[in-house]
Scaffold this motif. Structure first.
Motif, PDB file in Angstrom:
ATOM      1  N   GLU A 179       0.830  -1.203   0.000  1.00 55.26           N
ATOM      2  CA  GLU A 179       0.000   0.000   0.000  1.00 55.26           C
ATOM      3  C   GLU A 179       0.865   1.254   0.000  1.00 55.26           C
ATOM      4  OE1 GLU A 179      -2.690  -0.238   3.292  1.00 55.26           O
ATOM      5  OE2 GLU A 179      -3.773  -1.945   2.443  1.00 55.26           O
ATOM      6  N   GLU A 194       0.972   3.962  -2.900  1.00 57.15           N
ATOM      7  CA  GLU A 194       0.707   5.358  -2.585  1.00 57.15           C
ATOM      8  C   GLU A 194       1.802   6.262  -3.141  1.00 57.15           C
ATOM      9  OE1 GLU A 194      -0.018   7.085   1.516  1.00 57.15           O
ATOM     10  OE2 GLU A 194      -1.308   5.321   1.557  1.00 57.15           O
ATOM     11  N   LYS A 243       1.382   9.083  -5.987  1.00 56.15           N
ATOM     12  CA  LYS A 243       1.781  10.468  -5.731  1.00 56.15           C
ATOM     13  C   LYS A 243       2.767  10.949  -6.789  1.00 56.15           C
ATOM     14  CE  LYS A 243       3.679  13.484  -2.194  1.00 56.15           C
ATOM     15  NZ  LYS A 243       4.249  13.610  -0.860  1.00 56.15           N
TER      16      LYS A 243
END
Length: 115
Positions: A9, A13, A17
């Motif tokens: 995760e 992420e 980003k």
């Protein structure tokens, strides 16, 4: 298993980003170039200005198409994908509500007659 999931995760992420930041930078650079061209077009007169405006419009379309293709190729969902998901979630929610309403209705027991 929890650590792998958390690690996955976190890396997902970070990737998301980074993709967003890159897309924003590309978009800003393109908008800056278009703004500059538009300023130049306004400063010109006559036929040349019309030609420059056409060129700016064409470049803008090409830029938007390429950014869209690039974002799609790296897996960033497009507006149409998100809208389709929203429609699907709404449909599934409606079906769940119907099922819940049906489950709340009392079930009639079959009656047997004694002879």
């Amino acid at each position: 298993m929890g650590k792998k999931s958390k690690s996955f995760e976190e890396s997902e992420e970070k990737l998301t980003k980074a993709v967003r930041e890159s897309a924003q930078e590309i978009w800003k650079a393109g908008l800056g170039a278009f703004t500059d061209l538009q300023k130049r077009a306004r400063a010109m007169e006559g036929d040349r200005a019309g030609h420059v405006r056409e060129t700016v419009d064409t470049l803008e379309k090409v830029f938007e198409e390429r950014v869209t293709r690039a974002l799609h190729s790296i897996g960033v969902p497009m507006r149409q994908d998100i809208n389709a998901l929203i429609d699907r979630v709404e449909e599934l929610s409606r079906q769940v509500q119907e099922l819940q309403a049906g489950a709340k209705k009392p079930v009639k027991k079959a009656t047997t007659k004694k002879a």
